[in-house]
Enzyme design. Structure first.
Site, mmCIF file in Angstrom:
data_model
loop_
_atom_site.group_PDB
_atom_site.id
_atom_site.type_symbol
_atom_site.label_atom_id
_atom_site.label_comp_id
_atom_site.label_asym_id
_atom_site.label_seq_id
_atom_site.Cartn_x
_atom_site.Cartn_y
_atom_site.Cartn_z
ATOM 1 N N MET A 1 -3.984 5.164 -0.849
ATOM 2 C CA MET A 1 -4.914 5.556 0.118
ATOM 3 C C MET A 1 -5.783 6.533 -0.363
ATOM 4 S SD MET A 1 -3.885 3.777 3.105
ATOM 5 C CE MET A 1 -4.621 4.296 4.226
ATOM 6 N N GLY B 1 -0.679 3.536 -5.248
ATOM 7 C CA GLY B 1 -0.518 2.788 -6.095
ATOM 8 C C GLY B 1 0.857 2.583 -6.432
ATOM 9 N N ILE C 1 0.864 -1.181 0.170
ATOM 10 C CA ILE C 1 0.234 0.114 0.325
ATOM 11 C C ILE C 1 0.585 1.131 -0.101
ATOM 12 C CG2 ILE C 1 -1.778 1.731 1.632
ATOM 13 C CD1 ILE C 1 -2.583 -1.721 2.734
ATOM 14 N N CYS C 2 0.404 2.267 -0.709
ATOM 15 C CA CYS C 2 1.466 3.198 -0.834
ATOM 16 C C CYS C 2 -0.594 5.014 -0.744
ATOM 17 C CB CYS C 2 1.986 3.855 -2.030
ATOM 18 S SG CYS C 2 2.115 4.024 -3.749
ATOM 19 N N ARG C 3 0.500 5.961 -1.130
ATOM 20 C CA ARG C 3 -0.272 7.153 -1.356
ATOM 21 C C ARG C 3 -1.320 7.002 -2.532
ATOM 22 N NH1 ARG C 3 -1.344 12.334 -3.495
ATOM 23 N NH2 ARG C 3 0.504 11.517 -4.628
#
Length: 104
Positions: free
Chosen positions: A93, A69, A65-67
């Site tokens: 996110m 993708g 997971i990141c901000r």
């Protein structure tokens, strides 16, 4: 480069609501996770992944997971090349509508 499996934020939220036991890894920076993480996610910054391989098990599947993708997609590709089972959360996110919790 082999294609990495992906999951949408909605699919992930449904799996969590169903009580599935998932291994989530948030690869964002400290200031980003301070705004909230998916409950149960482990925080390992993208730049620390190569030296953190001993924290992963090749028999288990990890969802990155990141901000947005993008970074998690890069990490997922790297991890897959190292022989790990990985999934990238599409949209990151920014698309997550589910619960978040402060980093522990």
């Amino acid at each position: 480069m082999d294609t990495v499996k992906t999951i949408t934020t909605d699919e992930l939220e449904q799996k969590l609501k169903n009580g599935e036991d998932l291994l989530l890894v948030d690869v964002r920076e400290d200031e980003e996770v301070a705004e909230g993480m998916i409950p149960g996610a482990k925080h390992i910054k993208m730049g620390e992944i190569p030296e953190s391989l001993d924290q992963f098990d090749k028999d288990k599947e990890y969802i990155f997971i990141c901000r947005s993708g993008n970074r998690s997609g890069n990490v997922a590709h790297y991890m897959q090349e190292q022989g790990y089972k990985v999934v990238n959360m599409e949209g990151g996110m920014m698309n997550w509508a589910g619960d978040t919790a402060a980093k522990k």
